[in-house]
Design a protein around this motif. Structure first.
Motif, PDB file in Angstrom:
ATOM      1  N   MET A   1       0.821  -1.210   0.000  1.00  0.00           N
ATOM      2  CA  MET A   1       0.000   0.000   0.000  1.00  0.00           C
ATOM      3  C   MET A   1       0.855   1.261   0.000  1.00  0.00           C
ATOM      4  SD  MET A   1      -3.416  -0.768   2.271  1.00  0.00           S
ATOM      5  CE  MET A   1      -2.619  -1.521   3.676  1.00  0.00           C
ATOM      6  N   THR A   2       1.989   1.214   0.694  1.00  0.00           N
ATOM      7  CA  THR A   2       2.883   2.363   0.689  1.00  0.00           C
ATOM      8  C   THR A   2       3.456   2.594  -0.705  1.00  0.00           C
ATOM      9  OG1 THR A   2       3.466   2.000   3.010  1.00  0.00           O
ATOM     10  CG2 THR A   2       4.970   3.354   1.714  1.00  0.00           C
ATOM     11  N   ALA A   3       3.909   1.523  -1.356  1.00  0.00           N
ATOM     12  CA  ALA A   3       4.463   1.649  -2.707  1.00  0.00           C
ATOM     13  C   ALA A   3       3.413   2.144  -3.687  1.00  0.00           C
ATOM     14  CB  ALA A   3       5.020   0.292  -3.158  1.00  0.00           C
ATOM     15  N   GLU A   4       2.180   1.655  -3.557  1.00  0.00           N
ATOM     16  CA  GLU A   4       1.108   2.053  -4.471  1.00  0.00           C
ATOM     17  C   GLU A   4       0.788   3.534  -4.333  1.00  0.00           C
ATOM     18  OE1 GLU A   4      -3.184   0.180  -5.660  1.00  0.00           O
ATOM     19  OE2 GLU A   4      -2.873   0.684  -3.546  1.00  0.00           O
ATOM     20  N   LYS A   5       0.707   4.032  -3.110  1.00  0.00           N
ATOM     21  CA  LYS A   5       0.329   5.424  -2.883  1.00  0.00           C
ATOM     22  C   LYS A   5       1.441   6.394  -3.249  1.00  0.00           C
ATOM     23  CE  LYS A   5      -2.867   6.812  -0.811  1.00  0.00           C
ATOM     24  NZ  LYS A   5      -3.087   6.654   0.628  1.00  0.00           N
ATOM     25  N   LEU A   6       2.704   5.972  -3.116  1.00  0.00           N
ATOM     26  CA  LEU A   6       3.821   6.861  -3.413  1.00  0.00           C
ATOM     27  C   LEU A   6       4.301   6.720  -4.851  1.00  0.00           C
ATOM     28  CD1 LEU A   6       5.953   6.546  -0.144  1.00  0.00           C
ATOM     29  CD2 LEU A   6       4.257   8.285  -0.751  1.00  0.00           C
ATOM     30  N   GLY A   7       3.741   5.775  -5.605  1.00  0.00           N
ATOM     31  CA  GLY A   7       4.157   5.571  -6.978  1.00  0.00           C
ATOM     32  C   GLY A   7       3.353   6.415  -7.950  1.00  0.00           C
ATOM     33  N   SER A   8       3.469   6.091  -9.225  1.00  0.00           N
ATOM     34  CA  SER A   8       2.718   6.794 -10.267  1.00  0.00           C
ATOM     35  C   SER A   8       2.316   5.779 -11.329  1.00  0.00           C
ATOM     36  CB  SER A   8       3.563   7.910 -10.900  1.00  0.00           C
ATOM     37  OG  SER A   8       4.737   7.379 -11.485  1.00  0.00           O
ATOM     38  N   GLY A   9       1.198   6.069 -12.002  1.00  0.00           N
ATOM     39  CA  GLY A   9       0.716   5.151 -13.028  1.00  0.00           C
ATOM     40  C   GLY A   9      -0.097   4.018 -12.437  1.00  0.00           C
ATOM     41  N   PRO A  10      -0.837   3.300 -13.305  1.00  0.00           N
ATOM     42  CA  PRO A  10      -1.757   2.254 -12.836  1.00  0.00           C
ATOM     43  C   PRO A  10      -1.156   0.858 -12.764  1.00  0.00           C
ATOM     44  CG  PRO A  10      -2.118   2.643 -15.149  1.00  0.00           C
ATOM     45  CD  PRO A  10      -1.003   3.580 -14.733  1.00  0.00           C
ATOM     46  N   TRP A  11       0.100   0.699 -13.196  1.00  0.00           N
ATOM     47  CA  TRP A  11       0.613  -0.655 -13.375  1.00  0.00           C
ATOM     48  C   TRP A  11       0.696  -1.434 -12.064  1.00  0.00           C
ATOM     49  CZ3 TRP A  11       5.116  -2.086 -10.916  1.00  0.00           C
ATOM     50  CH2 TRP A  11       5.910  -1.055 -10.417  1.00  0.00           C
ATOM     51  N   LEU A  12       1.138  -0.792 -10.976  1.00  0.00           N
ATOM     52  CA  LEU A  12       1.265  -1.500  -9.710  1.00  0.00           C
ATOM     53  C   LEU A  12      -0.104  -1.891  -9.158  1.00  0.00           C
ATOM     54  CD1 LEU A  12       3.156  -2.546  -7.548  1.00  0.00           C
ATOM     55  CD2 LEU A  12       3.056  -0.305  -6.430  1.00  0.00           C
ATOM     56  N   THR A  13      -1.098  -1.012  -9.346  1.00  0.00           N
ATOM     57  CA  THR A  13      -2.452  -1.311  -8.895  1.00  0.00           C
ATOM     58  C   THR A  13      -3.018  -2.508  -9.656  1.00  0.00           C
ATOM     59  OG1 THR A  13      -2.837   1.014  -8.341  1.00  0.00           O
ATOM     60  CG2 THR A  13      -4.778  -0.362  -8.657  1.00  0.00           C
ATOM     61  N   ARG A  14      -2.807  -2.553 -10.954  1.00  0.00           N
ATOM     62  CA  ARG A  14      -3.332  -3.657 -11.760  1.00  0.00           C
ATOM     63  C   ARG A  14      -2.611  -4.973 -11.464  1.00  0.00           C
ATOM     64  NH1 ARG A  14      -3.620  -0.071 -17.346  1.00  0.00           N
ATOM     65  NH2 ARG A  14      -5.475   1.145 -16.747  1.00  0.00           N
ATOM     66  N   ILE A  15      -1.303  -4.901 -11.296  1.00  0.00           N
ATOM     67  CA  ILE A  15      -0.560  -6.119 -10.954  1.00  0.00           C
ATOM     68  C   ILE A  15      -1.031  -6.659  -9.607  1.00  0.00           C
ATOM     69  CG2 ILE A  15       1.709  -6.998 -10.289  1.00  0.00           C
ATOM     70  CD1 ILE A  15       2.925  -5.166 -12.402  1.00  0.00           C
ATOM     71  N   GLY A  16      -1.212  -5.745  -8.640  1.00  0.00           N
ATOM     72  CA  GLY A  16      -1.702  -6.168  -7.335  1.00  0.00           C
ATOM     73  C   GLY A  16      -3.093  -6.776  -7.416  1.00  0.00           C
ATOM     74  N   GLY A  17      -3.971  -6.166  -8.231  1.00  0.00           N
ATOM     75  CA  GLY A  17      -5.313  -6.703  -8.386  1.00  0.00           C
ATOM     76  C   GLY A  17      -5.305  -8.096  -8.971  1.00  0.00           C
TER      77      GLY A  17
END
Length: 279
Positions: free
Chosen positions: A245-261
């Protein structure tokens, strides 16, 4: 409400951050220190995750000392804990995981307030903004802790794995929703939020912090639900979800959110298949 007249003199924005040296010499000492910390989100996040992990290991060690169980069983399972300890752990978890992700919001507001103070305009301390943000997450932690205490004895053991699988699939699907991405975008780039909702009253700034906290809750509630069904005392999940969650909120772009999903959905489906094979 209008932003202070000095807004036109603010430095260039990049990815929602105001790029300066973050000295904040015109703010009160407490507010300046908060801004200084917010300017270093990754260092703060690392410190919080280390502290959270240490807390989990301390609870784990205490449980082992009392029960004499194995490290592996305690590490991968859910530890029994008193109601007081459950509340304390939920409060520690949400604050340790969510405060670092609030860094863009706190720093953006602190920079605007610093520029306004330099021009002699009225400001409200960033501490009031942080208080509003924390109030939302403290409330969420208390609700989660009380729900866990109340439902622990009501849910049959046979429901545990199906509920866990459903929570993983649901959290994974939520990663692809419009609401998730809208909340995540507002959390990552708070400047436009302040531009549209600027206020110079303490209760107004507190409300701004609370609204940002609600956006953050909208972004992360499904992940917190995983901690609820898998057990808030599970050290592995505490550390893994905190880092993600920390990496997702401090990152940019949708790729980490989609990979996590996708990963969460795969885990949920895997649990269903395992349950069908073994059940």
């Amino acid at each position: 409400n209008q932003l202070p007249g000095c807004i036109s003199s603010l430095p260039v924005l990049r990815w929602g951050w105001i790029m300066t040296d973050h000295a904040l010499t015109h703010l009160p000492p407490g507010a300046a220190r908060l801004g200084w910390l917010a300017a270093r989100p990754r260092a703060v996040a690392t410190g919080c995750i280390v502290a959270l992990t240490a807390l989990g290991w301390s609870v784990l060690g205490g449980a082992l000392a009392q029960t004499g169980g194995s490290w592996w069983t305690a590490l991968c399972g859910q530890l029994d804990a008193s109601a007081t300890l459950i509340v304390a752990l939920w409060l520690a978890m949400v604050l340790a995981m969510m405060l670092p992700t609030a860094a863009p919001m706190l720093l953006t507001y602190a920079e605007i307030a610093e520029t306004a103070a330099r021009k002699g305009e009225r400001i409200v301390s960033p501490l009031m903004l942080a208080a509003g943000y924390c109030a939302v997450w403290i409330g969420a932690a208390l609700v989660a802790a009380l729900a866990q205490i109340s439902l622990a004895s009501l849910v049959p053991a046979t429901w545990t794995q199906p509920l866990t699988a459903a929570a993983f699939v649901g959290a994974g699907l939520y990663q692809f929703t419009t609401l998730k991405h809208a909340c995540l975008s507002r959390c990552r780039q708070p400047f436009s939020f302040f531009f549209l909702n600027w206020t110079t009253t303490p209760h107004g700034v507190f409300r701004l912090g609370a609204r940002q906290g609600l956006d953050c809750l909208g972004c992360c509630w499904a992940m917190m639900a995983l901690m609820f069904v898998s057990g808030a005392m599970n050290v592995v999940w505490m550390a893994a979800l905190a880092i993600y969650m920390t990496a997702e909120k401090l990152g940019s772009g949708p790729w980490l959110t989609r990979i996590g999903g996708a990963a969460l959905i795969a885990i949920g489906v895997g649990l269903v298949i395992t349950n069908m094979i073994t059940g």
